[in-house]
Scaffold this motif. Structure first.
Motif, mmCIF file in Angstrom:
data_model
loop_
_atom_site.group_PDB
_atom_site.id
_atom_site.type_symbol
_atom_site.label_atom_id
_atom_site.label_comp_id
_atom_site.label_asym_id
_atom_site.label_seq_id
_atom_site.Cartn_x
_atom_site.Cartn_y
_atom_site.Cartn_z
ATOM 1 N N GLN A 123 10.772 -6.050 5.375
ATOM 2 C CA GLN A 123 9.602 -5.880 4.523
ATOM 3 C C GLN A 123 9.894 -4.827 3.466
ATOM 4 O OE1 GLN A 123 7.137 -4.848 7.875
ATOM 5 N NE2 GLN A 123 7.137 -2.670 7.355
ATOM 6 N N ILE A 124 9.240 -4.972 2.322
ATOM 7 C CA ILE A 124 9.326 -4.008 1.236
ATOM 8 C C ILE A 124 7.905 -3.618 0.863
ATOM 9 C CG2 ILE A 124 9.961 -3.630 -1.183
ATOM 10 C CD1 ILE A 124 12.259 -5.562 -0.829
ATOM 11 N N THR A 125 7.663 -2.321 0.704
ATOM 12 C CA THR A 125 6.345 -1.856 0.264
ATOM 13 C C THR A 125 6.287 -1.815 -1.253
ATOM 14 O OG1 THR A 125 5.726 -0.591 2.215
ATOM 15 C CG2 THR A 125 4.871 0.207 0.131
ATOM 16 N N VAL A 126 5.168 -2.268 -1.799
ATOM 17 C CA VAL A 126 4.936 -2.176 -3.242
ATOM 18 C C VAL A 126 3.675 -1.363 -3.491
ATOM 19 C CG1 VAL A 126 6.090 -4.369 -3.679
ATOM 20 C CG2 VAL A 126 3.617 -4.344 -3.372
ATOM 21 N N PHE A 127 3.706 -0.624 -4.601
ATOM 22 C CA PHE A 127 2.570 0.205 -4.992
ATOM 23 C C PHE A 127 1.685 -0.487 -6.034
ATOM 24 C CE2 PHE A 127 4.360 4.781 -4.181
ATOM 25 C CZ PHE A 127 4.762 4.392 -2.914
ATOM 26 N N SER A 128 2.145 -1.643 -6.567
ATOM 27 C CA SER A 128 1.441 -2.240 -7.695
ATOM 28 C C SER A 128 1.808 -3.706 -7.856
ATOM 29 C CB SER A 128 1.808 -1.497 -8.993
ATOM 30 O OG SER A 128 3.196 -1.692 -9.275
ATOM 31 N N LEU A 150 4.578 -5.277 1.978
ATOM 32 C CA LEU A 150 3.387 -4.536 2.349
ATOM 33 C C LEU A 150 2.785 -3.944 1.081
ATOM 34 C CD1 LEU A 150 4.543 -2.436 5.459
ATOM 35 C CD2 LEU A 150 3.580 -4.735 5.427
ATOM 36 N N LEU A 151 1.477 -3.825 1.062
ATOM 37 C CA LEU A 151 0.793 -3.159 -0.032
ATOM 38 C C LEU A 151 0.439 -1.743 0.394
ATOM 39 C CD1 LEU A 151 -1.702 -6.007 -1.045
ATOM 40 C CD2 LEU A 151 0.687 -5.701 -1.738
ATOM 41 N N TYR A 161 0.756 13.781 -0.238
ATOM 42 C CA TYR A 161 1.605 14.930 -0.526
ATOM 43 C C TYR A 161 1.997 14.936 -2.003
ATOM 44 C CZ TYR A 161 2.258 15.875 4.452
ATOM 45 O OH TYR A 161 2.056 16.189 5.769
ATOM 46 N N PRO A 162 2.094 16.125 -2.612
ATOM 47 C CA PRO A 162 2.565 16.201 -3.997
ATOM 48 C C PRO A 162 3.919 15.517 -4.141
ATOM 49 C CG PRO A 162 1.700 18.328 -3.286
ATOM 50 C CD PRO A 162 1.745 17.457 -2.066
ATOM 51 N N GLY A 163 4.058 14.725 -5.183
ATOM 52 C CA GLY A 163 5.295 13.994 -5.407
ATOM 53 C C GLY A 163 5.348 12.662 -4.686
ATOM 54 N N GLN A 164 4.271 12.318 -3.937
ATOM 55 C CA GLN A 164 4.236 11.057 -3.196
ATOM 56 C C GLN A 164 3.012 10.220 -3.583
ATOM 57 O OE1 GLN A 164 4.652 11.792 1.023
ATOM 58 N NE2 GLN A 164 6.288 13.275 0.723
ATOM 59 N N GLU A 165 2.414 10.523 -4.718
ATOM 60 C CA GLU A 165 1.224 9.812 -5.138
ATOM 61 C C GLU A 165 1.561 8.381 -5.558
ATOM 62 O OE1 GLU A 165 0.741 14.209 -6.234
ATOM 63 O OE2 GLU A 165 2.275 12.652 -6.492
ATOM 64 N N GLY A 166 0.591 7.491 -5.411
ATOM 65 C CA GLY A 166 0.750 6.118 -5.876
ATOM 66 C C GLY A 166 0.261 5.114 -4.857
ATOM 67 N N GLY A 167 -0.111 3.942 -5.345
ATOM 68 C CA GLY A 167 -0.585 2.883 -4.480
ATOM 69 C C GLY A 167 -1.727 2.125 -5.131
ATOM 70 N N ILE A 168 -2.208 1.114 -4.431
ATOM 71 C CA ILE A 168 -3.326 0.297 -4.904
ATOM 72 C C ILE A 168 -4.614 0.894 -4.354
ATOM 73 C CG2 ILE A 168 -4.393 -1.992 -4.815
ATOM 74 C CD1 ILE A 168 -1.539 -3.121 -4.426
ATOM 75 N N LEU A 169 -5.544 1.236 -5.212
ATOM 76 C CA LEU A 169 -6.810 1.784 -4.763
ATOM 77 C C LEU A 169 -7.561 0.747 -3.944
ATOM 78 C CD1 LEU A 169 -8.060 3.773 -7.879
ATOM 79 C CD2 LEU A 169 -7.449 4.726 -5.638
ATOM 80 N N VAL A 188 2.640 -11.416 0.949
ATOM 81 C CA VAL A 188 1.962 -10.249 1.506
ATOM 82 C C VAL A 188 1.798 -10.437 3.011
ATOM 83 C CG1 VAL A 188 -0.162 -8.884 1.531
ATOM 84 C CG2 VAL A 188 0.719 -9.791 -0.646
ATOM 85 N N ILE A 189 2.259 -9.429 3.788
ATOM 86 C CA ILE A 189 2.132 -9.515 5.244
ATOM 87 C C ILE A 189 1.301 -8.379 5.822
ATOM 88 C CG2 ILE A 189 4.308 -10.767 5.518
ATOM 89 C CD1 ILE A 189 5.522 -8.087 6.561
ATOM 90 N N GLY A 190 0.951 -7.375 5.004
ATOM 91 C CA GLY A 190 0.177 -6.273 5.555
ATOM 92 C C GLY A 190 0.049 -5.105 4.613
ATOM 93 N N VAL A 191 -0.306 -3.942 5.195
ATOM 94 C CA VAL A 191 -0.629 -2.757 4.406
ATOM 95 C C VAL A 191 -0.014 -1.517 5.040
ATOM 96 C CG1 VAL A 191 -2.766 -3.673 3.431
ATOM 97 C CG2 VAL A 191 -2.818 -2.559 5.671
ATOM 98 N N THR A 192 0.128 -0.474 4.235
ATOM 99 C CA THR A 192 0.653 0.800 4.709
ATOM 100 C C THR A 192 0.016 1.943 3.939
ATOM 101 O OG1 THR A 192 2.682 2.035 5.234
ATOM 102 C CG2 THR A 192 2.644 0.867 3.138
ATOM 103 N N ASN A 193 0.225 3.164 4.447
ATOM 104 C CA ASN A 193 -0.255 4.392 3.828
ATOM 105 C C ASN A 193 0.533 5.529 4.470
ATOM 106 O OD1 ASN A 193 -1.855 6.560 2.722
ATOM 107 N ND2 ASN A 193 -3.652 5.227 2.699
ATOM 108 N N PHE A 194 0.336 6.750 3.990
ATOM 109 C CA PHE A 194 1.011 7.916 4.577
ATOM 110 C C PHE A 194 0.343 9.186 4.063
ATOM 111 C CE2 PHE A 194 4.110 11.353 4.461
ATOM 112 C CZ PHE A 194 4.628 11.304 5.751
ATOM 113 N N PRO A 195 0.091 10.155 4.953
ATOM 114 C CA PRO A 195 0.301 10.185 6.402
ATOM 115 C C PRO A 195 -0.891 9.595 7.140
ATOM 116 C CG PRO A 195 -0.427 12.337 5.657
ATOM 117 C CD PRO A 195 -0.314 11.487 4.429
#
Length: 384
Positions: A123-128, A150-151, A161-169, A188-195
């Motif tokens: 899987q590969i995560t995309v931010f957009s 993953l989205l 965390y600073p320097g780790q911003e980004g993603g689909i609202l 699309v197979i799923g979603v992710t976030n951190f932390p």
């Protein structure tokens, strides 16, 4: 942060680090890692994952992307790795490790996408949409099956965390999902976030980010996705996998748990043993301070104390003076000038070896007859 714990649960690693430094076999600014303990920890985490039905990908950035350690983790039962950036993915794959997850936390640069797709990541995560589109285009030109993605879904309330911003609202997810679904080269197979987990009142609780994940997964289910992947990294240990499962997570990515150095390990006894220490040397004393060679210190390590001396059994504890933010990591400082120049200094703290210029010494049989297996750089390349 972990010095007292490692003295109690893995003193052989500290003693081996001091011995090899005094013998001139390892330089100051070297992390020593107990290969056996890492493998044992991986086995414990893998057993917990089977009980909770959580899929695991292991993280190696904290341990210098080391191929020997990666294979030890794989053999212990965690078969695929998560690569925090494309360079880690390529390095691990060159070493014979299968990539389970790429693109999170660092997106795949456009001109590196083809080389990453050749690694066949699970899987590969995309931010957009844009990131998904060029993966789709390149994957289509390679005439491959649609690449699972993953989205990364976030809300405006999430902690990033600073320097780790980004993603689909989250509020834009439905519209962005509709656009991404038009792309033939991705799926699309799923979603992710951190932390997704955090220490709270001495225990572990889901973060607000995890709540965002739950809402995103529910939206996917309402759109016909029967069992979306819910990838929930951070603070992933044998003990916390049950929390992830209870909250609807399906994947975890242990990193610091492999060396027994999560905040949870500092707060209470955990099944994973501490497996990493940092070895340096007293360089000089000045103005009531003792200075050690640096290069491997990490700003978020919360390092507090060190052991110094020539013979391990006679080492004395000294308090650490944290480096100021922005300091070039030439040296670390200890309170007091009583340390002897040339003596060994031992530390144990949370680290991210891949952002340092430290060396990594792998040691096995620390409980019996320690053996130095090899010395590597922070990217996992063998030096000797």
């Amino acid at each position: 942060m972990f010095l007292e714990i490692i003295q109690q649960r893995n003193p052989g690693l500290l003693e081996a680090g001091a011995f090899y430094h005094q013998q001139g076999k390892i330089d100051p600014n070297t992390y020593v890692i107990d290969v056996d303990a890492v493998a044992e920890n991986a086995k414990i985490i893998a057993q917990s994952a089977r009980k909770t039905n959580i899929e695991l990908f292991f993280m190696t950035k904290q341990i210098g992307r080391n191929p020997i350690l990666a294979h030890a983790i794989k053999e212990a039962g965690i078969e695929k790795a998560v690569a925090v950036d494309p360079w880690e993915a390529k390095g691990l794959a060159t070493g014979g490790i299968q990539i389970g997850h790429a693109g999170h936390l660092v997106q795949i640069p456009k001109n590196m996408t083809e080389s990453i797709l050749h690694l066949h990541p699970s899987q590969i995560t995309v931010f957009s949409y844009e990131n998904a589109a060029y993966i789709s285009d390149i994957n289509g030109a390679m005439k491959k099956e649609p690449q699972p993605i993953l989205l990364r879904v976030i809300s405006k309330q999430d902690f990033l965390y600073p320097g780790q911003e980004g993603g689909i609202l989250l509020e834009n997810l439905e519209a962005e999902l509709k656009r991404i679904e038009t792309l033939s080269g991705v799926k699309v197979i799923g979603v992710t976030n951190f932390p997704c987990l955090q220490m709270e009142n001495g225990g572990v609780e889901p973060t607000i980010n995890f709540r965002t994940l739950q809402q995103a997964a529910e939206l996917l289910k309402n759109k016909g996705y029967e069992a979306p992947v819910v990838n929930a990294p951070s603070l992933n240990t044998a003990e916390t996998l049950e929390i992830i499962a209870d909250e609807g997570g399906t994947q975890a990515e242990p990193g610091h748990a492999l060396t027994g150095t999560t905040p949870l390990h500092a707060a209470k006894h955990q099944p994973e043993r501490p497996a990493i220490a940092y070895v340096s040397e007293i360089s000089h004393t000045y103005d009531q301070k003792s200075y050690v060679y640096g290069g491997g210190f990490y700003a978020r390590s919360n390092v507090q104390t060190a052991l110094t001396g020539e013979n391990f059994s006679e080492m004395k504890q000294m308090d650490v003076i944290p480096n100021e933010p922005g300091t070039i990591d030439y040296y670390g400082a200890l309170k007091g000038d009583q340390a002897t120049v040339g003596n060994t200094a031992l530390f144990s703290f949370r680290t991210q070896i891949f952002v340092t210029n430290a060396q990594v010494a792998l040691i096995k049989n620390t409980d019996a007859s320690p053996e130095l297996m090899g010395i590597y750089d922070a990217a996992g390349n063998r030096l000797q």
